[in-house]
Scaffold this active site. Sequence first.
Site, PDB file in Angstrom:
ATOM      1  N   SER A   1       0.822  -1.212   0.000  1.00  0.00           N
ATOM      2  CA  SER A   1       0.000   0.000   0.000  1.00  0.00           C
ATOM      3  C   SER A   1       0.851   1.255   0.000  1.00  0.00           C
ATOM      4  O   SER A   1       0.343   2.354  -0.192  1.00  0.00           O
ATOM      5  CB  SER A   1      -0.943   0.007   1.206  1.00  0.00           C
TER       6      SER A   1
ATOM      7  N   LYS B   1      -5.806   3.716   8.232  1.00  0.00           N
ATOM      8  CA  LYS B   1      -4.773   4.554   7.619  1.00  0.00           C
ATOM      9  C   LYS B   1      -5.132   6.040   7.694  1.00  0.00           C
ATOM     10  O   LYS B   1      -4.244   6.892   7.755  1.00  0.00           O
ATOM     11  CB  LYS B   1      -4.524   4.104   6.178  1.00  0.00           C
TER      12      LYS B   1
END
Length: 602
Positions: free
Chosen positions: A110, A153
Amino acid sequence: MKTWRENMKKILTLLLITFLLNSAFAVIIKAPAVSLTDRGYVGVPINIQINVTKGDGHVFMDTMPLTELDMQGSARIAAKVAGEVTGKDMSKYNVYITVRSDVPVVGGPSAGGTMTIGIICELMNWSLNKHVMMTGTINPDGSIGPVGGILEKIEAAKKANCTIMLIPKGQRYVEVEGNKVDAVEFGKKLGIKVIEVGSIYEAIPYFTNKKIIMKEYPENPLIEEKYKDIMKELSENVLKTANEKYENLSKELSNSYVGYEYQKALLNELTTSKSLLEKANDEYLKNKYYSATCSAFNALIKLETIEHTLKYLTGEEDVKTFLTEVQNKISHDKEIVYSKNVTTNNFEEILAGRIRIAEAEKLLDNAWKSYYLGNYDEAIKYGSFAKLRGDSAIWWVSLKENDNNGKIINEAKLKSLAQQYLDNAETILTYVETLFPNLPTDDLENDLESAKEAYKDGDYLLTIAESIDTCVKAEIPLVIFGDIEYSKKYARNKINLAENLGITPISALGYYEYANSLNDTISKIMYYKYSSYYAQMDIDVIKELNKSISENISSEINIVTNENVNIEETTTKENNVGIMISAIIGGLIGFAGGYLARRVSA
């Protein structure tokens, strides 16, 4: 002894100065990650330091704590994309990436988008907005792929004092314990503006207040017309063959009876082939000649299968004899294909012929396997397809048979390029396998192995083609929920660049046209991918043979700065990428690799 110590001091001093200089001019960028704690998954920021120096194309990574292999794969793809975006030849640079986190993190792909931004800023000597953070994988075409842990996140961005969080397009809505959560609203509560981005080009302005615009090349009308003339002749020949075979088989089947079940199945296949021929004739009238050829080719596969199934059922032909004849024919076709000189004008057509011969051989292997397992119906299907795939190889190498203007290419000059394509295929496949560990990739591993075998045999054109096959099929899970218009535009622009270099990118134009004619998303994306890869292959071959062209291409990027930057924010319709991926991901590679269940190009 004193002299030795003085020399060592000088060396150590130089090393220290080099280290300090590298650190001083490094880009430091924060990325969000997810860590597993006693309280479950939590978002944590990690620090990524990026240095770029003159070098020879290596990417080095130092991580603490250790991360998974997927982050290393991300780093190589990030460097490749950064080079394409900035117009830099990355074979002349080394990239050093240092990742530090206070806690162990889960996975690492990611951060691919973030690393790409960091490398771009290092290459361009740009400063970063420290209040922006991004999550998203990086795909080889520059698009941003989906990730997990979006909400965690966003919390990591809050901990890092960021005010803007970029997430992959299509991931605004996240499912948590059966409930949908709007990531944008979730971010607002934390004082963070959450924005969806679909490509690295969309992300750059938020970090730099600069915008790199993908240089758009115009179509070359002369080359477009040349392509149509070539494809028109091919489509006429294939349509004529298919229509005649349909008429003959319609009469033959109406005069035969092979039992209720077989008769019904063969009539259904005949009906399907008729629909494909009608589609082909319609596409021909609309000047979509390659699409017409593909539709007629798919009809021919069915008709060939009907013909030999009928011969088998009526006792006119046994399956072993049929497969032996196909085997002999493919051997003869291969001799013809490999007897052709490779020139600057026909290398793409020769490559297309070689990959089709290789596919014909694989199909024939499947036919023999089916035969020895006693599955004669499947053996006939694979054998019929193999025969026609051999025919299509001859069609391709004959497209420019009368064009004698090209210079003969010493294929040894393509060895380095073939190695690059092989390395890229291995990187992408490893990346996908670490991202989706439950994904069946046997077909892709076989494609990669075929590419390696071709390389060992010195068949560098086939190496490139097999590597492209591996890349395209492997990338489908990465881009399946991306912006299909981006894939289309990316392919078209690659084609236009090739045309502007004087190349007639027949395969790329054909795949692009074929993608436009298809309805299902997976097929469209797959053929847009083939289109962009083959256009890039054309460009790479010409660059490899003429280094001056490489310099001209590399310098062409458009940059908009400061007040001229206009950032357009977009949002997507409500969906759940994570759930959709888990629901269908297992079937994607099977679709891409399967021979009998999908429409194929001629």
